[in-house]
Design an enzyme around this catalytic site. Structure first.
Site, PDB file in Angstrom:
ATOM      1  CB  VAL A 125      -0.943  13.917   2.533  1.00  0.00           C
ATOM      2  CG1 VAL A 125      -2.221  13.592   3.283  1.00  0.00           C
ATOM      3  CG2 VAL A 125      -0.103  12.677   2.277  1.00  0.00           C
ATOM      4  CE1 TYR A 161      -3.358   2.861   0.727  1.00  0.00           C
ATOM      5  CE2 TYR A 161      -2.051   3.302   2.681  1.00  0.00           C
ATOM      6  CZ  TYR A 161      -3.032   3.675   1.795  1.00  0.00           C
ATOM      7  OH  TYR A 161      -3.707   4.861   1.973  1.00  0.00           O
TER       8      TYR A 161
END
Length: 423
Positions: A253, A184
């Site tokens: 982000v 991930y």
């Protein structure tokens, strides 16, 4: 469109917020980077600012990996593991259904980790290889992983690791949590530009089909992804986003923000400073401004019409016959036709007789296209019996207006296309 994007960046104002300092490598990002890109369904791209600067995709990866998990496992199997309800929580919150143990949705970290684990592959490397291949097909070029960001992010992945172990505890995640979190994290470390993200968004806008005709995502999968993006893509500010901007979107982000206007365009912006929700501060403002200027909101009811622009040679003039209501995407296609006119002094007739409506941005785009035709040396003649262009002034100083006659409008200078062509 390029001029509008330049103006957008110039007028966006002062920045606020901070870069994502909890990831050491992202803390080193240049906070003043700023870029925007718009990609049409047929492959045209418009960019401004730092459009070729690469940054990591981060959470913008979530909808695409969710799509791959559905393609691999089927929607029902994925829904058994991951819910689709807005959580109202921040991206890294522990947000599980108390009865089923499912993450609330695939856009928060818990749900995204579960999505990654559902991608077929023997271990993290195999899963990431398939994920990277999908992202590359969507972007139209071979993408790569920023290894420095990956290593930095993995060193700070304690919370994600805890989420993965929690998911395994409740039976939502099968396999080694550490292996899943490693994969991930690599998924989030794929390098992209706003140009890449806009193109990827345009594929979602085109029902899963690339400009080259490659059906990358099944239409049903594509619809599921867009639906979840619309309700969950902006975390705990999803409600504000849906009401103020009103398009499916996803933020990351690293400062990226991607939006999809189905059937029309894909949009991406980049500005590293983040607000309290983890969304790009200037990125959100750019989308709000574009929504105001371009009419992006899905809930804004408009009379849809397929606009057609046809060019003909008539009496020594190039006649552009435009049909249908004009919004942003239709006006953009009309302007492409204008741009193909060879430089010279041959008359160009803009025939708007079959256009009844043009929204504000389409009107401004048409007037700018007419001005550019004048600058290229063309004698531009306008047939505008319905006053579509209002009372604006063209590049030659001619007023674009109509005069009342016989219960309708006729052009001030040219009552029909034939006389306009003859001059």
């Amino acid at each position: 469109m390029i001029d509008y994007l330049h103006l957008l960046l110039e007028s966006i104002g002062e920045d606020a917020g901070e870069v994502a300092a909890y990831i050491p490598e992202l803390a080193q990002a240049d906070p003043n980077r700023l870029a925007v890109a718009v990609a049409t369904l047929d492959g045209e791209s418009y960019v401004s600012g730092d459009a070729d600067v690469e940054f990591t995709i981060q959470s913008i990866s979530k909808p695409f990996t969710y799509a791959l998990a559905i393609a691999d496992q089927g929607l029902e199997a994925v829904l058994d593991r991951i819910d689709v309800e807005p959580s109202g929580d921040a991206f890294n919150e522990i947000s599980l259904d108390p009865d089923t143990g499912r993450p609330r949705n695939p856009m928060i970290n818990a749900g995204a980790i579960a999505s990654h684990a559902l991608v077929r592959g023997d271990g993290a490397d195999a899963r990431v290889e398939r994920i990277l291949d999908l992202y590359s097909r969507l972007a139209g070029r071979q993408l790569s992983i920023a290894e420095d960001v990956f290593e930095s992010e993995l060193s700070a992945a304690d919370r994600n690791m805890a989420l993965a172990y929690m998911l395994r505890t409740v039976g939502t995640l099968h396999g080694d949590p550490a292996d899943v979190v490693r994969g991930y994290t690599r998924q989030c470390s794929v390098s992209v530009t706003v140009r890449d993200l806009a193109r990827m968004a345009s594929v979602l806008a085109s029902n899963g089909r690339t400009p080259d005709g490659d059906q990358v995502l099944d239409p049903a999968v594509n619809r599921q992804v867009l639906s979840v993006m619309a309700t969950c893509g902006m975390y705990n500010s999803a409600g504000d986003w849906l009401t103020s901007v009103g398009i499916p979107a996803k933020s990351g982000v690293a400062g990226g923000l991607m939006g999809v206007l189905p059937g029309q365009v894909g949009i991406a912006v980049f500005s590293p400073r983040l607000d309290a929700h983890g969304n790009s501060t200037r990125g959100v403002r750019m989308f709000e401004r574009m929504n105001h200027d371009l009419g992006l909101h899905l809930m804004a009811a408009t009379e849809s019409a397929q606009s057609v622009s046809r060019r003909q040679e008539r009496d020594g003039a190039a006649v552009h016959e435009i049909t249908g209501d004009l919004h942003f995407i239709e006006a953009e296609r009309v302007l492409r036709g204008f741009a193909q006119e060879p430089v010279g002094d041959a008359p160009v007739v803009i025939d708007l007789d079959r256009v009844r409506r043009a929204n504000d941005i389409a009107r401004r785009m048409l007037l700018e296209g007419i001005r550019r035709l004048h600058l290229d040396g063309h004698d531009v003649r306008i047939v505008d019996p319905w006053g579509v262009l209002g009372n604006a002034e063209t590049g030659s100083g001619e007023l674009v207006r109509g005069e009342q006659a016989h219960g309708g409008y006729v052009p001030t200078s040219y009552p029909d296309v034939a006389s306009a062509a003859r001059g």
